[in-house]
Structure formats: C-alpha cells, structure tokens
Design a protein around this motif. Structure first.
Motif, PDB file in Angstrom:
ATOM      1  N   PRO A 311      -1.362  -4.564   5.361  1.00 16.49           N
ATOM      2  CA  PRO A 311      -1.692  -3.290   6.000  1.00 16.49           C
ATOM      3  C   PRO A 311      -0.727  -2.198   5.514  1.00 16.49           C
ATOM      4  O   PRO A 311       0.000  -2.377   4.542  1.00 16.49           O
ATOM      5  CB  PRO A 311      -1.477  -3.604   7.475  1.00 16.49           C
ATOM      6  N   GLY A 312      -0.699  -1.062   6.225  1.00 15.75           N
ATOM      7  CA  GLY A 312       0.147   0.057   5.818  1.00 15.75           C
ATOM      8  C   GLY A 312       1.627  -0.177   6.009  1.00 15.75           C
ATOM      9  O   GLY A 312       2.447   0.567   5.469  1.00 15.75           O
ATOM     10  N   ASP A 313       2.006  -1.207   6.759  1.00 22.30           N
ATOM     11  CA  ASP A 313       3.428  -1.495   6.878  1.00 22.30           C
ATOM     12  C   ASP A 313       3.880  -2.588   5.905  1.00 22.30           C
ATOM     13  O   ASP A 313       4.972  -3.141   6.047  1.00 22.30           O
ATOM     14  CB  ASP A 313       3.860  -1.791   8.323  1.00 22.30           C
ATOM     15  N   THR A 314       3.054  -2.868   4.924  1.00 20.51           N
ATOM     16  CA  THR A 314       3.511  -3.486   3.680  1.00 20.51           C
ATOM     17  C   THR A 314       3.612  -2.330   2.692  1.00 20.51           C
ATOM     18  O   THR A 314       2.655  -1.578   2.517  1.00 20.51           O
ATOM     19  CB  THR A 314       2.485  -4.520   3.162  1.00 20.51           C
ATOM     20  N   SER A 315       4.768  -2.152   2.061  1.00 22.22           N
ATOM     21  CA  SER A 315       4.933  -0.991   1.179  1.00 22.22           C
ATOM     22  C   SER A 315       4.068  -1.143  -0.066  1.00 22.22           C
ATOM     23  O   SER A 315       3.614  -2.247  -0.398  1.00 22.22           O
ATOM     24  CB  SER A 315       6.398  -0.860   0.757  1.00 22.22           C
ATOM     25  N   PRO A 316       3.832  -0.038  -0.797  1.00 18.09           N
ATOM     26  CA  PRO A 316       3.119  -0.154  -2.079  1.00 18.09           C
ATOM     27  C   PRO A 316       3.764  -1.164  -3.027  1.00 18.09           C
ATOM     28  O   PRO A 316       3.056  -1.877  -3.746  1.00 18.09           O
ATOM     29  CB  PRO A 316       3.190   1.260  -2.638  1.00 18.09           C
ATOM     30  N   VAL A 317       5.075  -1.260  -3.017  1.00 19.03           N
ATOM     31  CA  VAL A 317       5.741  -2.264  -3.858  1.00 19.03           C
ATOM     32  C   VAL A 317       5.360  -3.664  -3.374  1.00 19.03           C
ATOM     33  O   VAL A 317       5.092  -4.570  -4.173  1.00 19.03           O
ATOM     34  CB  VAL A 317       7.274  -2.065  -3.840  1.00 19.03           C
ATOM     35  N   GLY A 318       5.300  -3.825  -2.064  1.00 20.24           N
ATOM     36  CA  GLY A 318       4.868  -5.103  -1.505  1.00 20.24           C
ATOM     37  C   GLY A 318       3.426  -5.430  -1.848  1.00 20.24           C
ATOM     38  O   GLY A 318       3.085  -6.590  -2.114  1.00 20.24           O
ATOM     39  N   HIS A 319       2.563  -4.413  -1.865  1.00 23.06           N
ATOM     40  CA  HIS A 319       1.172  -4.644  -2.272  1.00 23.06           C
ATOM     41  C   HIS A 319       1.098  -5.083  -3.725  1.00 23.06           C
ATOM     42  O   HIS A 319       0.277  -5.940  -4.086  1.00 23.06           O
ATOM     43  CB  HIS A 319       0.332  -3.385  -2.039  1.00 23.06           C
TER      44      HIS A 319
END
Ligand code: MG
Length: 401
Positions: A311-319
C-alpha cells in the motif's frame, strides 16, 4: 582483484509526499557516484526508525565492505542482542535493500538477476476498490476493470466498515468505532452482491485487517466461500495464529497473512503446516530483501505463494524491492499496488509503472529507482497522533486496527 568498496555514509531521508511518512536509507560508498537506496518505512514510528539507523546501525556498518550483504544482515540482527522487532527490522531493511541496490549497480544488473533471474516479465497486481455501500463498490470495481485489472480488492467504508447502528455508552471516548459482527453481515452481503454483478472472471480479494474475533472470522471465511475469493487477507491477528488450524479445517477460502509479522516464528508454522496460501509480509518490516528471499524460497517448498504488502505506506523504493522479488520468485502470487500520484513519481524517478494491471521493471541496474532529495525535502514529515489506529468496539474498549 578489484579494490574493496566500502560504506562511507548512511543517510536517512524522511518525506511525506502523499499521506504516509516514508523512510528511505541512502548508503554512500567509497566509489565516486555509487550509492544505494533502501526502504525502512514504519510510518507510524518513523522517528524511532530514524534514530535506530542514525545512532545504532550507521556507526555499526560504517567502513564495511558493501559486497558482504549476508554477513552485514546477520551481524546487524544479532548485534543488538534483542532482535526481531519492527523498529530494528525496518532499520536493517534500509541498509539491506541499499546494499542489494549497490550490488546490482556494481554488476550492471537489475536485482532480479542477482536473485536468479526472471520467472515472468511483469508482476500481476491488485488494486483497491472501495465504496460507502455495495453499489458504490461495484462502480469502483468496474472502474478498475476498465483499466484491465484482473484482481481487485473490495472494501466498504474502509477497514472495519462504517457502522450504521453503534450505540455507545455514555462517556465513551473518541475513536474509530466499528462493530465486528455487523461488519461480518455487511461485508458478506457486499461480496455476494459484487460477485453477482460482475460475474465469475474477475478475481476478488478482501482484507479483514484482523478486526474480528477468531470464531467470527472463521464464520466469515465460511460464509464467503461460495463467492470464490482470490484470497481473504489477515482474517486473524498474528496473536491468534493458532486459530488458522480451525479456519483451514472448515473451508477452502484461500488465506493470505502476514503484513504485521516480525519474527520467523510467526510465519514458519503457518507455511510448514500449510495453513495459508499467500505469505504477504511488509518486506522492510521483516528486515529487507535478504530475509524475504529466504522466506519466498521456503514458502515455495510448500506451494505457498507470495503477495508482498504494497500500500502507500510501503515506500516507492520498497515497491521496487517488491517487484524484483516478484519477477524472480517461482511462487509469486500477486502484488498489492497503491497507484502513486505524479508527485511521488517525480520524487522517485524509476518508480515501477503499471499498465493493464501488470507492474513492469525498468531494467536499470540495481533496484532501478532514485530519489530527488531536493523535492523530498520540500515535503517534510508531519507529527500527528494517529487516529485511525485508535479503534474501538461499540462499548468503547480498544480493538486491533
Ligand atoms: Mg492488508
């Protein structure tokens, strides 16, 4: 033999471009221009993660050989003696993912190549449909169907639903109230309606968000069985893991579990005893790519698929880290996707793109993602007392969010 490249600086970047406070680690190396990024996002306790990185982890890893990802991960985990908690795991993940990014850049390869190469060209994703009533949910589902998503999560009134008839006692404190048994009735009716309206082809998912008592969750999993969910998510809280035996014995609704998991003892029995179908940890919360790779391989032996938290509380780096694991893992199941806005794409060049529901890599070396630090600095994190996690039962007593 080439010269050893070492860790020269560890920066912690906290930014809030779109709701969630994102924590990004940037490791600067001894090789000019070579750096790596990692996700350490625990949005509700970002100060604690930042302090753990800056005061404990950074001094520990400074000067170390960037190539020794495994050894650094193992030593970072045991060096504090007390371990496997959310703050430390996220801090370790920031360093771990950044080192994978660096190793990929040094090799001139995307991280999925280092893991063993692609099993697929893109990761199939699911989007989040929502609505105030079941008719709005159908409209939201059709909106995503028009964009060619094949998998759609259906919620009504967000997590916990919007209760119609809560009678609080006098003096009940403020909070995010919900009614667990009303939730069961309304969500089951909604899922039945959506399935009847859209037909059998689209895969539907639902997230209980651990809001039910175990026996109610078991009843719910049975009640929605005829509607053929792709999976039912977080039907139970980690504290109630043992109830999965009972749920599994009573219905064939596919079960997904694990965004709150910290400790191997939480996921190992569920996989080993074949009690769930999808393992879906928040990859930074479990400590980064290194442990996620191990869990994916372990789960593969039991034919349990991956569905990393996204979701949005996974950062773009995490995605980006999720995507590299998705492309490689033979037992990839599905990827949750939150659809970031243009600002986040500007702030994180290389953020994976999704077309027709598929998430594609850009094939740059490493994780393939960067950060515009000047832009990130324009969106500093705001302190707040978080309201949505102050969940309460109708009588006012605290409930898990
Ligand atoms: Mg969830």
């Amino acid at each position: 033999m080439s010269e050893i490249v070492t860790i020269q600086d560890v920066k912690t970047i906290v930014t809030q471009p779109a709701g969630s406070r994102l924590v990004i680690v940037k490791i600067i190396t001894s090789e000019p221009g070579l750096y790596g990024l990692g996700c350490a996002t625990f949005t509700q306790r970002f100060h604690a993660v930042r302090t753990a990185i800056e005061k404990h982890l950074k001094p520990f890893v400074m000067g170390r050989d960037v190539d020794r990802i495994e050894e650094i991960w193992q030593m970072s985990m045991i060096n504090g003696y007390w371990r496997n908690g959310p703050v430390l795991n996220n801090a370790i993940s920031g360093v771990d993912q950044a080192l994978w990014d660096i190793k990929g850049k040094r090799a001139g390869m995307p991280v999925y190549q280092l893991l063993g190469g692609k099993c697929r060209e893109a990761a199939d994703t699911y989007a989040h449909a929502n609505g105030r009533d079941k008719y709005e949910v159908v409209d939201s589902v059709r909106h995503f169907m028009a964009q060619d998503y094949r998998h759609i999560r259906v919620q009504m009134g967000g997590y916990g639903g919007q209760s119609e008839s809560i009678q609080k006692p006098d003096g009940a404190p403020d909070g995010a109230y919900y009614h667990p048994r009303e939730y069961c009735r309304r969500m089951c009716d909604m899922i039945e309606h959506v399935r009847a309206e859209i037909g059998p082809e689209i895969e539907l998912l639902h997230d209980i968000h651990e809001r039910l008592r175990p026996i109610d969750a078991i009843q719910f999993a049975k009640d929605v069985e005829p509607f053929k969910l792709f999976f039912l998510e977080d039907a139970l809280a980690p504290e109630d893991n043992a109830y999965f035996h009972h749920m599994r014995a009573q219905c064939a609704t596919p079960l997904a579990m694990g965004e709150l998991f910290n400790h191997p003892h939480e996921w190992m029995p569920l996989i080993q005893e074949r009690l769930i179908d999808f393992i879906r940890m928040h990859v930074s919360q479990m400590g980064g790519i290194t442990p996620a790779r191990n869990v994916a391989a372990y789960a593969n032996m039991y034919n349990v698929r991956t569905a990393w938290h996204g979701p949005g509380d996974t950062s773009p780096v995490g995605h980006a880290a999720n995507l590299h694991l998705d492309l490689w893992a033979p037992n990839f199941g599905i990827q949750e996707w939150c659809r970031f806005n243009d600002l986040v794409y500007d702030m994180f060049p290389g953020l994976p793109e999704v077309r027709q529901g598929y998430m594609y890599p850009n094939d740059n070396p490493g994780l393939g993602i960067d950060i515009d630090e000047d832009l990130a600095a324009k969106y500093p994190p705001e302190d707040e007392i978080i309201q949505w996690t102050q969940t309460r039962a109708p009588d006012g007593s605290p409930m898990r969010p």
